[in-house]
Design an enzyme around this catalytic site. Sequence first.
Site, PDB file in Angstrom:
ATOM      1  N   GLU A 169       5.117   7.430  -1.493  1.00 56.51           N
ATOM      2  CA  GLU A 169       4.558   7.889  -0.210  1.00 56.51           C
ATOM      3  C   GLU A 169       5.367   9.157   0.558  1.00 56.51           C
ATOM      4  O   GLU A 169       5.037  10.104   1.259  1.00 56.51           O
ATOM      5  CB  GLU A 169       4.580   6.777   0.624  1.00 56.51           C
ATOM      6  N   HIS A 221       2.666  -6.832   4.685  1.00 54.33           N
ATOM      7  CA  HIS A 221       1.359  -6.090   4.589  1.00 54.33           C
ATOM      8  C   HIS A 221       0.408  -6.186   5.802  1.00 54.33           C
ATOM      9  O   HIS A 221      -0.723  -5.754   5.749  1.00 54.33           O
ATOM     10  CB  HIS A 221       0.374  -6.725   3.235  1.00 54.33           C
TER      11      HIS A 221
HETATM   12  C1  LIG Z   1       5.112   1.580  -1.246  1.00 52.79           C
HETATM   13  C2  LIG Z   1       4.074   0.813  -1.619  1.00 52.79           C
HETATM   14  N1  LIG Z   1       2.898   1.579  -1.806  1.00 52.79           N
HETATM   15  C3  LIG Z   1       1.767   1.174  -2.367  1.00 52.79           C
HETATM   16  C4  LIG Z   1       1.392  -0.089  -2.533  1.00 52.79           C
HETATM   17  C5  LIG Z   1       0.129  -0.594  -3.038  1.00 52.79           C
HETATM   18  N2  LIG Z   1       0.150  -1.168  -4.304  1.00 52.79           N
HETATM   19  C6  LIG Z   1       0.340  -2.455  -4.446  1.00 52.79           C
HETATM   20  S1  LIG Z   1       0.645  -2.876  -6.233  1.00 52.79           S
HETATM   21  C7  LIG Z   1       0.319  -1.025  -6.664  1.00 52.79           C
HETATM   22  C8  LIG Z   1       0.167  -0.586  -8.131  1.00 52.79           C
HETATM   23  C9  LIG Z   1       1.609  -0.917  -8.481  1.00 52.79           C
HETATM   24  O1  LIG Z   1       1.681  -0.611  -9.994  1.00 52.79           O
HETATM   25  P1  LIG Z   1       2.738  -1.094 -11.138  1.00 52.79           P
HETATM   26  O2  LIG Z   1       3.985  -0.560 -10.496  1.00 52.79           O
HETATM   27  O3  LIG Z   1       2.271  -0.657 -12.222  1.00 52.79           O
HETATM   28  O4  LIG Z   1       2.486  -2.882 -11.070  1.00 52.79           O
HETATM   29  P2  LIG Z   1       1.529  -3.637 -11.772  1.00 52.79           P
HETATM   30  O5  LIG Z   1       0.676  -3.943 -10.490  1.00 52.79           O
HETATM   31  O6  LIG Z   1       0.923  -2.868 -12.909  1.00 52.79           O
HETATM   32  O7  LIG Z   1       2.237  -4.778 -12.420  1.00 52.79           O
HETATM   33  C10 LIG Z   1       0.130  -0.491  -5.596  1.00 52.79           C
HETATM   34  C11 LIG Z   1      -0.176   0.987  -5.521  1.00 52.79           C
HETATM   35  C12 LIG Z   1       2.765  -1.043  -2.129  1.00 52.79           C
HETATM   36  N3  LIG Z   1       2.537  -2.403  -2.371  1.00 52.79           N
HETATM   37  N4  LIG Z   1       3.687  -0.422  -1.945  1.00 52.79           N
END
Ligand SMILES: Cc1ncc(C[n+]2csc(CCOP(=O)(O)OP(=O)(O)O)c2C)c(N)n1
Lengths: 327, 327, 328, 328
Positions: free
Chosen positions: C60, C129
């Site tokens: 972000e 959240h």
């Molecule tokens: C700073 C932030 N930005 C966006 C999000 C929304 N979000 C939650 S999980 C996710 C994807 C994360 O992917 P990854 O790190 O590969 O973990 P996975 O869910 O695949 O285990 C996003 C964009 C968040 N929780 N925190």
Amino acid sequence: MGTPQPDTDDLLKHYRSMKVIRRFEEEAARNYAKGHIGGFLHLYIGQEAIAVGAVDALQDQDYVFQTYRDHGIALARGMSPNAAMAELFGKDTGCSRGMGGSMHFFDVENNFLGGWAIVGGHLAVAAGAAFKSHYNQEDRVTMCFFGEGSTNIGGFHEAMSLAGLWKLPIVFVCENNQYAMGTPLERTSALKDLSIKAKGYAMVGDRFEGHDVTVVRERLREAVERARSGGGPTFVEILTYRFRGHSMSDPAKYRTRTELEQKKQLDPIQVTHEQLLALGVEEKAIDDIDLEVDELIDAAVKFAEESEPAREETMFGTVYAEEEGDA
Amino acid sequence: MGTPQPDTDDLLKHYRSMKVIRRFEEEAARNYAKGHIGGFLHLYIGQEAIAVGAVDALQDQDYVFQTYRDHGIALARGMSPNAAMAELFGKDTGCSRGMGGSMHFFDVENNFLGGWAIVGGHLAVAAGAAFKSHYNQEDRVTMCFFGEGSTNIGGFHEAMSLAGLWKLPIVFVCENNQYAMGTPLERTSALKDLSIKAKGYAMVGDRFEGHDVTVVRERLREAVERARSGGGPTFVEILTYRFRGHSMSDPAKYRTRTELEQKKQLDPIQVTHEQLLALGVEEKAIDDIDLEVDELIDAAVKFAEESEPAREETMFGTVYAEEEGDA
Amino acid sequence: MRTLRYREALREAMLEEMDRDERVFLMGEEVGHYQGAYKVSEGLLDKFGERRVIDTPIAEAGFAGIGIGAAMVGLRPIIEFMTWNFSFVAFDQIISNAAKIHQMSAGALQVPIVFRGPNGAARQVAAQHSHAVAPFYASIPGLYVCQPSTPRDAKGLLKTAIRSNNPVVFLEGETLYGLKGEVPDEGVEELIPFGAARVARTGGDCTIVTWGRPYHVAMAAAEKLAADGIECEIIDPRTLRPLDLAPVIESVRKTNRCVVVHEHWPYGGPGAEIVDQVQRDAFDYLDAPVERVAGLDLPMPYALNLEEQVLPTEERVIDAVRRVSYAK
Amino acid sequence: MRTLRYREALREAMLEEMDRDERVFLMGEEVGHYQGAYKVSEGLLDKFGERRVIDTPIAEAGFAGIGIGAAMVGLRPIIEFMTWNFSFVAFDQIISNAAKIHQMSAGALQVPIVFRGPNGAARQVAAQHSHAVAPFYASIPGLYVCQPSTPRDAKGLLKTAIRSNNPVVFLEGETLYGLKGEVPDEGVEELIPFGAARVARTGGDCTIVTWGRPYHVAMAAAEKLAADGIECEIIDPRTLRPLDLAPVIESVRKTNRCVVVHEHWPYGGPGAEIVDQVQRDAFDYLDAPVERVAGLDLPMPYALNLEEQVLPTEERVIDAVRRVSYAK
Ligand SMILES: Cc1ncc(C[n+]2csc(CCOP(=O)(O)OP(=O)(O)O)c2C)c(N)n1
Ligand SMILES: Cc1ncc(C[n+]2csc(CCOP(=O)(O)OP(=O)(O)O)c2C)c(N)n1
Ligand SMILES: [Mg+2]
Ligand SMILES: [Mg+2]
């Protein structure tokens, strides 16, 4: 690669440009002591070859971003010493009309886009300027400077990640002057050769000494051309040293006098001076430049002193930009 | 290095542990559909070998941190399915007494320290737990899990930089399940082999497939021992795949059915099942485990259903911790 | 007039403005191929392509900064935060850069950028959240802050935001996206100006200032109070910076009572700012102190029974109105 | 009593608490070998060594997070931000983690940590380095916020903060560090409780609520007003969360007038929160609206002539007091 051979005219131009920066900052320091300048004042003395070499590797339409240690690059890029000194004095004739001071020089005409004071905060902004060139298919490269102490912060990482992913036309120049305020690199980074960080972003990295202006220009030119030709960003670490403290308030007790003296052997201005003599330039010709620069800077101080203070209208009038249909 | 040979008793233990996670989440999904569970629910199905192998590479006193995708590691670490399911149901008997829900499991007794929902936000916190072991000279390692999508954010970089600089006893485990929500790695990273990022922090890196629980345990054990013996942190990328959507609300349209089917060929539970048979374990013995696990999970659902809802006193009483001399 | 969902109204605003001005682009996590985490940007990638609808990695601060830099040199970015909770890792970019550049450069540079996404509680998504972020951004000079309560305001304000030459913080609501409401017909362009509050309900007994999700709670409460003979005048500021309280002051001169209803935490923020201005500018007209109905002063718990207690309820609004009306 | 500088008082508090409890350590940029960017930690490295006085790289989110994690498992970190402006890159760690962990873990974990450093304008350091951050942190439940105005309060509150089992935001002032004031003698331990406002000056004509640098501006203004026969009662809340307004309400019942003087931007924040509570709890006693004297609503310019205009001045305090006193 062998050290590139300097061209006399270029070198004379570079010598003068470095001299302008050096003399400007010596006078700024003097006027800070006198109380004519306030806030923080971070001097670039010792690092001049980087700004001057970099500017010569760039084209006029290219964008340049720097930290708060911004006098050198701003002057090298073409800002008038008058506007620069007046800004330090907080005058209406300053490059930021007294709003920014030493840390926030701006010169949009010369595509110098600031003067930023939050460590790591301007790297993504610079990547955004590069994003625009990419979006509009412009022939325009962005060069972003920052110190070695800025490579541990998130802002560095995110800008590198995104610029690398999107192959933005940007060159990240890390001026490694060995210290972040009072802290030497070995106490802030497990990694010694910072250019290795480029690998983590699938980016090209380069690393070299920054006291020879011609070397700086040639090596940065490669990175600039890579960006210009769609080859994506480069991370360049340039080894340098600042001869003064971090800012005017720093006595720099953390380093030894011998270390400083030894580093001064590679004062970029001295180095260039010797190269000029070696190329057969007369001592007299160099003295003439020195004299002309002294006058230029004295005039800048006079200009700053005599200018009107920053104006209330500027302060109130620049919080929000006018909207279409405003007044 | 050659694939390590599994020991039958260990493998039976691992099979059961993975099965508990799988069945727990299948029931959680069912109850989410029924409306008994709210908010976000991120399933770990397909990645179980990592949590189970990791826990076997750790000692009881070691600390574990995970993202919001935390059911698997919490259960593997010893949390009772009752407390886990009750948390999802928002009950007072839940592991976080209904305050946290799926994303914020906590189990201090088992040194499972959460359950974190801001991408990149828990890495430095985990490094802080490791810092304390270092500060107090404790024989205690911290293991911190996160997804491949979390490697572009500043929080990742700063935690890696500091842990590397101070040689903290921590293992960073990147569970690369190929997708960050709907975005495949190739659209979020210029680098394909993420373990190369370790070089940028002068840190040891490792990378391997995560469907064989014994391989996971052995490879992570190396990193854990490195941390325990003062060798500093390791960055480990484990290649895996999630069989369900990012969360319950994600239909996962961004991947093909064939890709999913092909990945399911390496379902860690199937792989382990076959290894057990190959080791001469009776089908019957495995069925018995399955039956026992089914009952355990059914009981957990029943427990959650019958528990009291989360309490107002907990909500008001945990905003601030009591001070010495408080009531 | 047509009936559209809040989500569709936002989408139309972006679509129309992107059609109108090629400098406008949308950047954020999952805004393109995934069609938006909450489907606000559905279809935009197909229409405008990957050049102008850009999926980002999770960074972000990085993409907010890229938006700011792109805006400085002439583009008009729309930066989507998947939720405003994730703006906290980009907080420095917004306060130190976006809000400062125009002044630091003495007006030489402008930052025409919109930061948008869902704000506030989204039903059981718990402490990290569920932030209502208006108190943070509305206090910062150099920013504009919009928080539309209806589809019509959502569309009209977002269009104005995209055309603005200044950084705009645009607060939507996950629990509002599905809400239906009237929106001007296609081809009828409506740009809602910043700093123009809207009187949503007229009444002579008590003035209620409210916006966002609680706006709808207050509207429902007003109907119940009307049944008991208490007529509320409901005013939605629509933008929290600039804050247009002229209609509120005017209303209070008539009702002599005021209640402010908002989701954000009680300490400070727009809620307290409104009270501060009302008690000063309508001092001689107030028959009772200005009351506030706010989210409770604690991190949001996961359990539904507790979350419902934390957020402003019709009951709490009714009680507050009765208190300032000295009615049982 | 002895006379100490504000800076020395803070140093003594850290020194005494580090002596008393080995779990306490100091971490931040230049706190050790450099002796502190503003020399607050001077000598601490020599006394406690590198294990407990830790210089960090420039990575505020990283070392704030490390402090939070260390606190979760039993240590008691003091995290120094070189200035509070740099806390913005660590904002998410403070709001999403430090302030939430105790509740998310249903009380199983505590976060005994102090975040401290200079806050507000520091004379000509311009827009990015002059933030008064109280509005951001005071609005967050789960945090305590201290902003001492005098050396004595600085020492007594910092000791309490270090012993607290909760995350504390501790706001100092670069322009206060050199200030001299009385502090209890060595060996005399004073722990100033949170949520206990201090009456700094008594007077029957107007109540002034103020803290931080403007506290001293208000004290000087009060002397000038006294010369004209207007006696101000000055109350310093000392902690902004919790906020103890009982003495303010009591005072307003006597003076029937109130002015709030603070450095932070005018929109919202503790300033507006105080007005909100005073108009509610002292409604029947106010003879005039509550007024505020705040920093101007704009980014801080560099030029000294302008900065002096932005910050609260004696003149503006005097005018406000005269206005609420209906005096020319
Ligand atoms: C700073 C932030 N930005 C966006 C999000 C929304 N979000 C939650 S999980 C996710 C994807 C994360 O992917 P990854 O790190 O590969 O973990 P996975 O869910 O695949 O285990 C996003 C964009 C968040 N929780 N925190
Ligand atoms: C986020 C942030 N943290 C701390 C500071 C204070 N600070 C200003 S310059 C500086 C040192 C930077 O060192 P380096 O990056 O090496 O640049 P140099 O000053 O050597 O050119 C620090 C700590 C800041 N401006 N921003
Ligand atoms: Mg440096
Ligand atoms: Mg993933």
